[in-house]
Design a protein around this motif. Structure first.
Motif, PDB file in Angstrom:
ATOM      1  N   ARG A  64       0.856  -1.181   0.000  1.00  0.00           N
ATOM      2  CA  ARG A  64       0.000   0.000   0.000  1.00  0.00           C
ATOM      3  C   ARG A  64       0.894   1.234   0.000  1.00  0.00           C
ATOM      4  O   ARG A  64       2.069   1.161   0.370  1.00  0.00           O
ATOM      5  CB  ARG A  64      -0.920   0.032   1.225  1.00  0.00           C
ATOM      6  CG  ARG A  64      -0.182   0.255   2.538  1.00  0.00           C
ATOM      7  CD  ARG A  64      -1.124   0.434   3.717  1.00  0.00           C
ATOM      8  NE  ARG A  64      -0.380   0.811   4.917  1.00  0.00           N
ATOM      9  CZ  ARG A  64      -0.935   1.085   6.091  1.00  0.00           C
ATOM     10  NH1 ARG A  64      -2.249   1.000   6.235  1.00  0.00           N
ATOM     11  NH2 ARG A  64      -0.186   1.442   7.125  1.00  0.00           N
ATOM     12  N   LYS A  95      -3.187   4.495   3.862  1.00  0.00           N
ATOM     13  CA  LYS A  95      -4.197   3.648   4.482  1.00  0.00           C
ATOM     14  C   LYS A  95      -5.331   3.264   3.541  1.00  0.00           C
ATOM     15  O   LYS A  95      -5.967   2.223   3.727  1.00  0.00           O
ATOM     16  CB  LYS A  95      -4.772   4.342   5.721  1.00  0.00           C
ATOM     17  CG  LYS A  95      -3.793   4.439   6.876  1.00  0.00           C
ATOM     18  CD  LYS A  95      -4.440   5.073   8.093  1.00  0.00           C
ATOM     19  CE  LYS A  95      -3.458   5.115   9.258  1.00  0.00           C
ATOM     20  NZ  LYS A  95      -4.076   5.744  10.468  1.00  0.00           N
ATOM     21  N   SER A  96      -5.594   4.060   2.536  1.00  0.00           N
ATOM     22  CA  SER A  96      -6.725   3.784   1.643  1.00  0.00           C
ATOM     23  C   SER A  96      -6.308   3.381   0.242  1.00  0.00           C
ATOM     24  O   SER A  96      -7.160   3.035  -0.581  1.00  0.00           O
ATOM     25  CB  SER A  96      -7.641   5.011   1.569  1.00  0.00           C
ATOM     26  OG  SER A  96      -6.921   6.140   1.097  1.00  0.00           O
ATOM     27  N   THR A  97      -5.028   3.417  -0.069  1.00  0.00           N
ATOM     28  CA  THR A  97      -4.558   3.081  -1.415  1.00  0.00           C
ATOM     29  C   THR A  97      -3.721   1.815  -1.335  1.00  0.00           C
ATOM     30  O   THR A  97      -2.556   1.843  -0.935  1.00  0.00           O
ATOM     31  CB  THR A  97      -3.734   4.247  -2.007  1.00  0.00           C
ATOM     32  OG1 THR A  97      -4.442   5.473  -1.846  1.00  0.00           O
ATOM     33  CG2 THR A  97      -3.469   4.006  -3.483  1.00  0.00           C
ATOM     34  N   THR A 151      -8.366  -3.195   7.802  1.00  0.00           N
ATOM     35  CA  THR A 151      -9.491  -2.563   7.111  1.00  0.00           C
ATOM     36  C   THR A 151     -10.215  -3.638   6.313  1.00  0.00           C
ATOM     37  O   THR A 151      -9.649  -4.683   5.978  1.00  0.00           O
ATOM     38  CB  THR A 151      -9.039  -1.451   6.142  1.00  0.00           C
ATOM     39  OG1 THR A 151      -8.311  -2.037   5.054  1.00  0.00           O
ATOM     40  CG2 THR A 151      -8.172  -0.416   6.854  1.00  0.00           C
ATOM     41  N   ASP A 160     -10.925  -3.745   3.335  1.00  0.00           N
ATOM     42  CA  ASP A 160     -10.324  -3.977   2.018  1.00  0.00           C
ATOM     43  C   ASP A 160      -9.135  -4.921   2.065  1.00  0.00           C
ATOM     44  O   ASP A 160      -8.588  -5.279   1.014  1.00  0.00           O
ATOM     45  CB  ASP A 160      -9.885  -2.647   1.405  1.00  0.00           C
ATOM     46  CG  ASP A 160     -11.062  -1.761   1.032  1.00  0.00           C
ATOM     47  OD1 ASP A 160     -12.129  -2.305   0.702  1.00  0.00           O
ATOM     48  OD2 ASP A 160     -10.913  -0.525   1.096  1.00  0.00           O
TER      49      ASP A 160
END
Length: 756
Positions: free
Chosen positions: A124, A127-129, A186, A188
């Motif tokens: 990653r 945190k979101s990618t 997460t 994901d």
């Protein structure tokens, strides 16, 4: 062929032609970027498309934080690779972050540095990618450690879904933190279906603390979440960091076909349910604390595994079924339930533990589980089972023992003479067809070390810290020893000719050296600084046939003969003292023989056949990890056949505080030695001649204590084994024993001692 079928075939052919054309088009438009600098890489990596490749030129790339992003396809991934595999070295403060779809990284070597962030390789960029459907292969991370021993980081952190980590080489992680972690923090990254296969997990030295796992999948907080990670055909070579080699903390994972070679610890189903352990091979060769499989939680399957020569005890045994905590919080021990242990072969293992950890908290016994068709063979026909609680919740059936006379368990076990032979794969299998359905499958073939990792980077071989080097003769005089050490190489033996050696500087050691008296007369070393030797990173020291005198040391407190650096030290060292005379460490108070610092760790300290006299401080002061975090300064401490006279402090002060259960040590052996007037100095705050605090294994036997402070033993956690036997206490109080946390009566075995 009818008309309908013919039409279908024509449409199918047309579709395949279109797909092939599209694929050819995408490949024809893909680009290869060869880059020579970080600036060129940054420019080329901004707009990568499916099928593109970035090629890093051969050489050393220092302080390179690689960000690799893009969206490839299954047919046309985006690739980052070395110009020549193994010739691209990523060093200094460097790391790799990848995020996107269908990315491939290969051929890199991370060494001579450390990550400035929390991971060396991270699937990653934030945190979101995350990375999905991506792969890291044929990549090396070798001794890429933060210089602070207890600075925590991962080498590999997997996020996202459907990623693969394969044919990589990871070796020598020495600072705190899991070597490789699958993260589920997460949604994901949950139910990720990652694949971890054909990797070489090379030696990881003893950390002396929690946080030394080689592989962890999940954490306690997400342990009831499913991961669906496959760990397959990896080789774990002397992975000794802590109790848990693999720490499983999630559900629906598969551990299949892995080999564990002389690795201290176990593959542990610590948290999470519905996991499978199958066709794994554990080869201990009798190495201390080598373990196998540890079972906790629900609906686990342990099937068709082979375990041989494992010496591990308690939680580190060959096969351990734990007790749980009733209504357990998520971070404690869940009850074993609805689990299967079947068709495993255990050959010459020391301990199988059932209902292990049973105490007032862990009182939930295993239930609705089965133990069937397992083969347990010990050549000496002894029983290896220890049962700590009621195991009626386990159904035993079809198991075979090798002629155990009075087995602990009889229901579901046959005990009779059986014969084994070693097959072409190196495993022991039954000769007699009578028990053909018992034990692991005879066709089980362990993966070879050479079939894991990469072909172009050497795998570690066992080496002594005192490897074979040259013998060099040193003549007496002022600083001749200092000069000889400065020019010596790892493994060299410095043979000191008879005479006096004066040392005006602290001698720093960053390699393994032997310093030995080479003649028939006396070899005496004196020193003028606050220490004679400082063992630095990579250093180890063996002293033999010498006299060391502190008479020329400065008139100040706190001198020492040997010390470690005042800062943290990554490498574990050895200190061996053989037939050495140490005297006159008394120019001022608190003059020790060995003084260590926080964050330093010895694999082994030995004193044999030596004499110590007139010392105002301690001999082995191993008490600096006093924050009670379960950390300690030395794994094995051995004192045999030596004399200690007029020692102000303790001969051994070995301290491990806290209640963590993740380590095996420390270990102390004190035998056939004489202590006279030891530990009586007013500055000896511990008021002991020997202090073992939190030590897990102690054997204090056949010694003489005269006019000395008593032995002090404090048990803190687990089930420490302490034996104090056949000693003579003359004008010396009997040992002081205490159980600090259990509230139980002392469990140390004290017998056959005489008190006068």
């Amino acid at each position: 062929m009818n008309n309908h079928t013919l039409k279908y075939v024509k449409h199918l052919r047309a579709g395949l032609i279109l797909v092939a054309a599209a694929l050819a088009s995408s490949v024809s438009w893909s680009k290869e970027y060869r880059v020579d600098t970080q600036e060129e890489y940054a420019h080329a990596s901004k707009s990568l498309k499916a099928g593109d490749q970035i090629v890093l030129s051969n050489g050393v790339w220092k302080d390179f934080e690689i960000v690799f992003t893009g969206v490839g396809t299954k047919e046309a991934p985006i690739t980052l690779k070395a110009e020549t595999k193994g010739k691209v070295i990523i060093s200094g403060e460097s790391n790799l972050k990848l995020a996107g779809e269908h990315l491939v990284v290969s051929g890199l070597v991370f060494k001579d540095g450390y990550t400035p962030t929390s991971s060396v390789i991270e699937f990653r960029t934030d945190k979101s990618t995350l990375a999905n459907h991506s792969r890291v292969t044929e990549t090396v991370i070798s001794y890429f450690n933060n210089p602070e021993r207890f600075e925590n980081d991962y080498w590999v952190a997997m996020y996202g879904k459907h990623n693969r980590f394969d044919h990589n080489h990871l070796e020598g992680k020495s600072n705190k933190g899991v070597t490789m972690a699958v993260r589920l923090n997460t949604i994901d990254s949950q139910e990720n279906y990652h694949r971890i296969d054909h990797n070489y997990f090379g030696p990881r030295p003893i950390l002396g603390s929690n946080g030394g796992e080689t592989l962890r999948i999940g954490t306690s907080h997400y342990s009831l979440t499913n991961s669906h990670t496959l760990v397959e055909n990896n080789y774990f070579d002397r992975c000794d960091g802590e109790l848990e080699i693999i720490s499983n903390k999630s559900g629906f994972n598969k551990f299949v076909g892995n080999v564990f070679f002389e690795s201290r610890g176990t593959m542990t189903l610590r948290h999470g349910n519905d996991n499978l352990m199958e066709r794994n091979v554990f080869l201990g060769n009798g190495v201390d604390h080598t373990g196998g499989l540890r079972l906790i939680n629900k609906r686990q399957v342990i099937r068709n595994n082979y375990l041989e020569g494992l010496s591990g005890y308690r939680f580190g045994g060959a096969l351990v079924v734990m007790n749980g905590v009733p209504n357990s919080p998520i971070n404690r021990y869940h009850q074993v339930e609805d689990s299967i242990i079947e068709n495993n072969t255990l050959v010459n293992v020391d301990h199988i533990q059932l209902a292990a950890g049973s105490d007032t908290e862990r009182s939930a016994k295993p239930i609705t589980s089965s133990f069937k068709n397992n083969l347990i063979y010990n050549v000496d026909k002894r029983d290896t089972f220890t049962v700590y609680d009621d195991v009626s919740g386990i159904e035993f059936s079809g198991n075979v023992l090798n002629d155990v006379e009075k087995p602990e368990l009889t229901r579901g076990f046959t005990s009779e003479p059986i014969r084994l032979s070693r097959n072409e794969h190196g495993l022991m299998v039954l000769i007699d067809d009578k028990f053909s359905d018992v034990g692991a499958n005879g066709n089980l073939k362990p993966i070879l070390k050479g079939d894991t990792g990469v072909k172009w980077y050497p795998k570690s071989e066992r080496r002594s810290k005192f490897a074979f080097g040259q013998s060099r003769t040193v003549q007496p005089g002022s600083d001749t020893l200092t000069s000889a050490v400065a020019s010596a190489k790892n493994g060299d033996v410095l043979l000191l000719s008879d005479g006096d050696y004066s040392v005006s500087k602290v001698i720093s050691l960053n390699s393994g050296l032997v310093i030995k008296g080479g003649g028939k007369e006396r070899v005496t070393i004196t020193f003028e600084r606050g220490a004679l030797f400082e063992i630095q990173q990579g250093g180890s020291l063996k002293l033999s046939g010498l006299t060391i005198s502190g008479e020329d040391a400065p008139d100040s407190s706190g001198n020492t003969v040997v010390r470690t650096p005042r800062r943290s030290m990554l490498g574990n060292y050895d200190l061996i003292v053989d037939e050495v005379k140490v005297e006159k460490l008394d120019v001022n108070h608190s003059f020790n023989f060995l003084t260590v610092s926080k964050g330093t760790f010895a694999d082994r300290i030995e004193i044999k056949g030596s004499e110590f006299s007139n010392v105002t401080g301690a001999i082995l002061k191993l008490d600096q990890e006093n924050d009670d975090f379960g950390i300690y300064n030395a794994e094995y401490v051995v004192v045999e056949g030596s004399t200690f006279e007029s020692i102000g402090g303790a001969v051994v002060d070995l301290y491990r505080g806290g209640t963590d259960e993740s380590t095996f040590g420390p270990h102390l052996t004190l035998r056939t030695s004489k202590l006279s007037n030891v530990g009586m100095d007013k500055r000896n705050k511990i008021k002991s001649s020997i202090r073992v605090h939190g030590v897990q294994f102690s054997d204090i036997s056949n010694n003489s204590f005269e006019s000395s402070a008593p032995i002090s033993v404090a048990h803190t956690v687990a089930e420490p084994i302490t034996t104090i036997s056949d000693n003579r206490f003359i004008s010396t109080k009997e040992p002081h024993l205490v159980e600090l946390n259990s509230g139980n009566a002392p469990t140390a075995k004290v017998f056959a001692n005489t008190v006068k």
